[in-house]
Design a protein around this motif. Sequence first.
Motif, short mmCIF file in Angstrom:
data_model
loop_
_atom_site.label_atom_id
_atom_site.label_comp_id
_atom_site.label_asym_id
_atom_site.label_seq_id
_atom_site.Cartn_x
_atom_site.Cartn_y
_atom_site.Cartn_z
N ALA A 55 5.81 5.39 7.50
CA ALA A 55 5.84 6.99 7.86
C ALA A 55 5.68 7.81 6.75
CB ALA A 55 6.85 7.38 8.04
N ARG A 56 5.95 7.55 5.30
CA ARG A 56 5.81 8.46 4.27
C ARG A 56 4.68 8.01 3.47
NH1 ARG A 56 10.58 10.65 2.73
NH2 ARG A 56 9.71 10.36 0.85
N GLY A 57 4.46 6.53 3.10
CA GLY A 57 3.82 5.25 2.08
C GLY A 57 2.27 6.33 2.55
N ASP A 58 1.49 6.05 0.81
CA ASP A 58 0.08 6.70 1.04
C ASP A 58 -0.51 5.71 1.71
OD1 ASP A 58 -0.13 8.82 -0.20
OD2 ASP A 58 -0.42 8.41 -1.96
N CYS A 59 -0.67 3.78 1.03
CA CYS A 59 -0.83 2.71 2.08
C CYS A 59 -1.16 2.85 3.60
CB CYS A 59 -0.18 2.12 1.22
SG CYS A 59 1.16 1.41 1.18
N ARG A 60 -0.99 3.00 4.16
CA ARG A 60 -0.50 3.40 4.89
C ARG A 60 -1.73 4.26 6.01
NH1 ARG A 60 1.84 9.13 4.40
NH2 ARG A 60 1.54 10.72 5.09
N HIS A 61 -2.62 4.83 5.30
CA HIS A 61 -4.04 4.85 5.55
C HIS A 61 -4.70 3.49 5.73
CE1 HIS A 61 -2.88 9.29 5.41
NE2 HIS A 61 -2.19 8.77 4.38
N ASP A 62 -4.81 3.03 4.62
CA ASP A 62 -5.54 1.65 4.39
C ASP A 62 -4.33 0.22 3.92
OD1 ASP A 62 -7.98 0.39 4.11
OD2 ASP A 62 -8.98 1.21 2.25
N PRO A 63 -3.98 -0.02 4.72
CA PRO A 63 -3.45 -1.16 4.76
C PRO A 63 -3.97 -2.27 3.84
CG PRO A 63 -3.16 -0.33 7.02
CD PRO A 63 -4.28 0.71 6.41
N ASP A 64 -5.56 -2.88 4.28
CA ASP A 64 -6.56 -3.60 4.12
C ASP A 64 -6.60 -3.50 1.71
OD1 ASP A 64 -6.66 -4.52 6.27
OD2 ASP A 64 -8.06 -4.01 6.68
N PRO A 69 -8.38 -8.39 2.73
CA PRO A 69 -8.06 -9.27 3.83
C PRO A 69 -7.79 -10.07 4.94
CG PRO A 69 -9.79 -10.14 1.78
CD PRO A 69 -9.09 -9.24 1.54
N ASP A 70 -7.89 -10.04 6.15
CA ASP A 70 -7.43 -11.33 6.76
C ASP A 70 -7.28 -12.03 5.87
OD1 ASP A 70 -7.41 -13.11 8.55
OD2 ASP A 70 -8.02 -11.53 10.23
N ALA A 71 -6.83 -12.90 7.11
CA ALA A 71 -6.06 -14.48 5.82
C ALA A 71 -7.68 -15.53 5.92
CB ALA A 71 -5.43 -15.01 6.13
N PHE A 72 -7.55 -15.32 7.02
CA PHE A 72 -9.21 -16.40 7.61
C PHE A 72 -10.70 -15.82 6.61
CE2 PHE A 72 -6.00 -16.95 10.81
CZ PHE A 72 -6.75 -17.75 10.68
N VAL A 73 -10.19 -15.29 6.00
CA VAL A 73 -11.78 -14.47 5.19
C VAL A 73 -11.49 -15.02 3.66
CG1 VAL A 73 -13.01 -12.10 4.11
CG2 VAL A 73 -11.78 -12.04 6.46
N ILE A 74 -12.10 -14.84 3.06
CA ILE A 74 -12.61 -15.15 1.99
C ILE A 74 -12.91 -14.40 1.19
CG2 ILE A 74 -13.20 -16.87 0.23
CD1 ILE A 74 -13.60 -19.19 1.72
N GLU A 75 -11.51 -14.03 0.14
CA GLU A 75 -12.33 -12.87 -0.85
C GLU A 75 -12.49 -13.50 -1.95
OE1 GLU A 75 -10.50 -8.48 -1.40
OE2 GLU A 75 -9.44 -9.80 -1.39
N PRO A 76 -13.30 -12.78 -2.76
CA PRO A 76 -14.03 -13.26 -4.54
C PRO A 76 -13.15 -12.52 -5.06
CG PRO A 76 -16.15 -12.45 -3.22
CD PRO A 76 -15.16 -12.43 -1.99
#
Length: 146
Positions: A55-64, A69-76
Amino acid sequence: MTTTRPTSERPGAQTTKYAAEVRDPDRSRSPKPEVSMSVRPVFLPLADLLNELAARGDCRHDPDLHMGPDAFVIEPAADRRARQDVAREVCESCPVWDLCLDYALRIPPAHGVWAGLLPHELAALRREARVLSASELSAIDLGEVA
């Protein structure tokens, strides 16, 4: 008025309030409403902690940003470090930072940024807390208690 926690309360945090204001001068002019909890975070059940974070966490606006990213996306690796650095900055001014830290210490996360800390940093903090607790217990003279 937005306040930042001293570095001693934010393990792993390296940005000062001054540095945050230099990066974003409008940040210091937009006060956040101060919301106080009626109980200490350590006494909240996990479900209530999770509800408060949602409800109040700043991360709620952009959880990614915090979870990646999604588990199937390779992030450098360079992109991951940059994302984590930005997530740590968001955590610095989060109104529920202490609740997030409490939750992350009670439920060890496998990934993501929690209260500005990565899972391996949280694990180190838990180990340090256990060592401190053990040393405090060993310092008690049980003969005086009996």
